[in-house]
Design a protein around this motif. Structure first.
Motif, PDB file in Angstrom:
ATOM      1  N   LYS A 166      12.143  -9.836 -22.755  1.00 39.66           N
ATOM      2  CA  LYS A 166      13.801  -9.739 -22.359  1.00 39.66           C
ATOM      3  C   LYS A 166      14.459 -10.993 -22.542  1.00 39.66           C
ATOM      4  N   ALA A 167      13.771 -11.420 -21.494  1.00 32.92           N
ATOM      5  CA  ALA A 167      14.355 -12.964 -21.116  1.00 32.92           C
ATOM      6  C   ALA A 167      14.406 -13.737 -22.128  1.00 32.92           C
ATOM      7  N   GLU A 168      13.110 -13.669 -23.196  1.00 35.21           N
ATOM      8  CA  GLU A 168      12.991 -14.862 -23.713  1.00 35.21           C
ATOM      9  C   GLU A 168      14.372 -14.840 -25.091  1.00 35.21           C
ATOM     10  N   GLU A 169      13.936 -12.738 -25.031  1.00 36.60           N
ATOM     11  CA  GLU A 169      15.135 -12.506 -26.421  1.00 36.60           C
ATOM     12  C   GLU A 169      17.055 -12.729 -26.114  1.00 36.60           C
ATOM     13  N   GLY A 173      19.132 -15.047 -27.596  1.00 40.96           N
ATOM     14  CA  GLY A 173      21.056 -15.009 -28.805  1.00 40.96           C
ATOM     15  C   GLY A 173      22.190 -15.506 -28.079  1.00 40.96           C
ATOM     16  N   GLY A 174      21.524 -16.091 -26.756  1.00 37.02           N
ATOM     17  CA  GLY A 174      22.469 -16.587 -26.005  1.00 37.02           C
ATOM     18  C   GLY A 174      22.660 -16.730 -24.864  1.00 37.02           C
ATOM     19  N   SER A 175      22.808 -16.070 -24.525  1.00 40.75           N
ATOM     20  CA  SER A 175      22.949 -15.391 -23.180  1.00 40.75           C
ATOM     21  C   SER A 175      21.777 -15.857 -22.134  1.00 40.75           C
ATOM     22  N   GLU A 176      22.556 -16.944 -21.369  1.00 42.30           N
ATOM     23  CA  GLU A 176      21.539 -17.641 -19.743  1.00 42.30           C
ATOM     24  C   GLU A 176      21.636 -16.409 -18.795  1.00 42.30           C
ATOM     25  N   GLU A 177      22.617 -16.648 -18.526  1.00 46.44           N
ATOM     26  CA  GLU A 177      22.739 -15.585 -17.739  1.00 46.44           C
ATOM     27  C   GLU A 177      21.760 -14.349 -17.428  1.00 46.44           C
ATOM     28  N   ALA A 212      16.709 -11.506 -16.235  1.00 40.72           N
ATOM     29  CA  ALA A 212      15.852 -10.661 -16.546  1.00 40.72           C
ATOM     30  C   ALA A 212      13.919 -11.367 -16.303  1.00 40.72           C
ATOM     31  N   LEU A 213      14.225 -12.733 -15.770  1.00 39.44           N
ATOM     32  CA  LEU A 213      13.242 -13.258 -15.332  1.00 39.44           C
ATOM     33  C   LEU A 213      13.054 -12.741 -13.711  1.00 39.44           C
ATOM     34  N   ARG A 214      14.401 -13.126 -13.053  1.00 38.83           N
ATOM     35  CA  ARG A 214      14.326 -12.341 -11.643  1.00 38.83           C
ATOM     36  C   ARG A 214      13.751 -11.189 -11.622  1.00 38.83           C
ATOM     37  N   ARG A 215      14.164 -10.131 -11.817  1.00 43.80           N
ATOM     38  CA  ARG A 215      13.299  -9.220 -11.840  1.00 43.80           C
ATOM     39  C   ARG A 215      11.821  -8.765 -12.930  1.00 43.80           C
ATOM     40  N   ALA A 216      11.133  -9.298 -13.682  1.00 42.80           N
ATOM     41  CA  ALA A 216      10.372 -10.041 -14.642  1.00 42.80           C
ATOM     42  C   ALA A 216       9.420 -10.832 -13.040  1.00 42.80           C
ATOM     43  N   GLN A 217      10.146 -11.454 -11.872  1.00 41.89           N
ATOM     44  CA  GLN A 217       9.455 -11.799 -10.914  1.00 41.89           C
ATOM     45  C   GLN A 217       9.267 -10.826  -9.413  1.00 41.89           C
ATOM     46  N   ASN A 218      10.164 -10.193  -9.531  1.00 40.04           N
ATOM     47  CA  ASN A 218       9.892  -8.902  -8.947  1.00 40.04           C
ATOM     48  C   ASN A 218       9.032  -7.718  -8.678  1.00 40.04           C
ATOM     49  N   HIS A 219       8.884  -7.594  -9.825  1.00 46.08           N
ATOM     50  CA  HIS A 219       7.698  -6.814 -10.529  1.00 46.08           C
ATOM     51  C   HIS A 219       5.992  -7.552 -10.448  1.00 46.08           C
ATOM     52  N   ALA A 258      10.928 -21.465 -13.871  1.00 47.04           N
ATOM     53  CA  ALA A 258      10.535 -20.187 -14.899  1.00 47.04           C
ATOM     54  C   ALA A 258      11.700 -20.768 -15.712  1.00 47.04           C
ATOM     55  N   PHE A 259      13.320 -21.065 -15.595  1.00 53.33           N
ATOM     56  CA  PHE A 259      14.227 -20.559 -16.682  1.00 53.33           C
ATOM     57  C   PHE A 259      14.128 -21.315 -17.419  1.00 53.33           C
ATOM     58  N   ALA A 260      13.656 -23.025 -16.871  1.00 58.50           N
ATOM     59  CA  ALA A 260      14.175 -24.659 -17.290  1.00 58.50           C
ATOM     60  C   ALA A 260      13.234 -24.552 -18.450  1.00 58.50           C
ATOM     61  N   ALA A 261      11.459 -23.968 -18.138  1.00 58.25           N
ATOM     62  CA  ALA A 261      10.475 -23.995 -18.674  1.00 58.25           C
ATOM     63  C   ALA A 261      10.667 -22.569 -20.176  1.00 58.25           C
ATOM     64  N   LEU A 262      11.393 -21.790 -19.535  1.00 58.17           N
ATOM     65  CA  LEU A 262      11.368 -21.625 -20.657  1.00 58.17           C
ATOM     66  C   LEU A 262      12.426 -21.005 -21.953  1.00 58.17           C
ATOM     67  N   LYS A 263      13.755 -22.199 -21.056  1.00 68.57           N
ATOM     68  CA  LYS A 263      14.506 -23.025 -22.498  1.00 68.57           C
ATOM     69  C   LYS A 263      14.110 -23.933 -22.970  1.00 68.57           C
ATOM     70  N   ALA A 264      13.417 -24.965 -22.527  1.00 63.21           N
ATOM     71  CA  ALA A 264      12.618 -25.660 -22.662  1.00 63.21           C
ATOM     72  C   ALA A 264      11.526 -24.895 -24.112  1.00 63.21           C
ATOM     73  N   ARG A 265      11.512 -24.268 -23.591  1.00 68.88           N
ATOM     74  CA  ARG A 265      10.183 -23.341 -24.995  1.00 68.88           C
ATOM     75  C   ARG A 265      11.469 -22.686 -26.047  1.00 68.88           C
ATOM     76  N   VAL A 266      12.135 -22.689 -26.141  1.00 59.70           N
ATOM     77  CA  VAL A 266      12.595 -21.709 -26.995  1.00 59.70           C
ATOM     78  C   VAL A 266      13.577 -22.119 -27.920  1.00 59.70           C
ATOM     79  N   GLN A 267      14.473 -23.394 -27.280  1.00 61.45           N
ATOM     80  CA  GLN A 267      15.238 -24.075 -27.795  1.00 61.45           C
ATOM     81  C   GLN A 267      14.192 -25.326 -28.790  1.00 61.45           C
ATOM     82  N   GLY A 268      13.039 -25.646 -28.324  1.00 56.69           N
ATOM     83  CA  GLY A 268      12.034 -26.435 -28.874  1.00 56.69           C
ATOM     84  C   GLY A 268      11.666 -25.508 -30.375  1.00 56.69           C
ATOM     85  N   GLY A 269      11.395 -24.676 -30.201  1.00 54.40           N
ATOM     86  CA  GLY A 269      10.711 -23.731 -31.403  1.00 54.40           C
ATOM     87  C   GLY A 269      12.307 -23.259 -31.983  1.00 54.40           C
TER      88      GLY A 269
END
Length: 225
Positions: free
Chosen positions: A74-77, A81-85, A90-97, A210-221
């Motif tokens: 969901k964080a990647e989606e 979709g342009g919603s960083e917040e 979503a990443l925060r919740r993933a880490q909790n679980h 984790a957010f920075a890595a995800l953002k870089a991966r998504v933007q690179g893609g």
């Protein structure tokens, strides 16, 4: 006081009371066997409860692992979709679980050791009951021989009880081992709580990374696309 501890005290009390009233040694052995069979039945229930608890812990660990994976998707989606917040949440919740899953996995390991200990003790108790039952005929024959004199009869009565009392002492040692195990589990839980607090100190930094890595991966893609 655990179930086995209470039963051990009850068995010894029953046998000692019969000895003090100069009961027939055969009756003492029969009473000891009845009490030990009752102890065995309750001990089996205790093992079953421990196994059931381990199964629940395993289910919780599996559920949280799955939820962590879902929130990462969901964080990647959200980021696509342009919603960083929303992606950060979503990443925060993933880490909790993930943290919950790890905690449950640690408890599963502790509970598995407990179950193994309880099952070993249960088998030992079962073997002791079988041993006492196999010796009962021999003890009855010894009683008849001892009935030749009043003094020998009294000695024989205590000798016949000796086998049962040895079994009770063995049960006491096993109960002490269970109590030691329970104290160790309590210490482990306290250590886990402290470790969780320490991990939380660097939680925001890990989330940012984790957010920075995800953002870089998504933007690179997106650029490649």
């Amino acid at each position: 006081m655990s179930i086995l501890d209470r039963l051990s005290r009850l068995i010894r009390a029953n046998v000692n009371d019969m000895i003090s009233r100069a009961e027939d040694p055969a009756k003492i052995i029969d009473q000891a066997l009845r009490d030990m069979r009752g102890a065995y039945s309750e001990a089996r229930s205790e093992v079953a409860d421990a196994m059931s608890q381990m199964a629940r812990l395993e289910r919780e660990a599996d559920t949280n692992r799955k939820l962590a994976g879902e929130y990462e998707k969901k964080a990647e989606e959200a980021l696509r979709g342009g919603s960083e917040e929303l992606a950060r949440e979503a990443l925060r919740r993933a880490q909790n679980h993930k943290d919950l899953a790890k905690g449950f996995e640690e408890q599963v390991s502790v509970q598995r050791n407990t179950v193994d200990q309880l099952r070993t003790q249960l088998r030992a108790l079962e073997a002791k009951i079988d041993e006492m039952e196999s010796k009962r005929t021999l003890l009855a024959a010894r009683q008849k021989t001892a009935e030749a004199g009043a003094t020998l009869d009294r000695v024989s009565g205590f000798a016949k009880a000796g086998g049962a009392l040895d079994a009770f002492e063995e049960m006491e040692r096993k109960v002490a081992s269970m109590e030691d195990r329970n104290r160790a589990m309590t210490e482990l839980r306290q250590e886990n709580d402290l470790d969780a607090q320490l991990r939380d100190l660097g939680r925001d930094r890990e989330l940012d990374e984790a957010f920075a890595a995800l953002k870089a991966r998504v933007q690179g893609g997106d650029k490649q696309g």
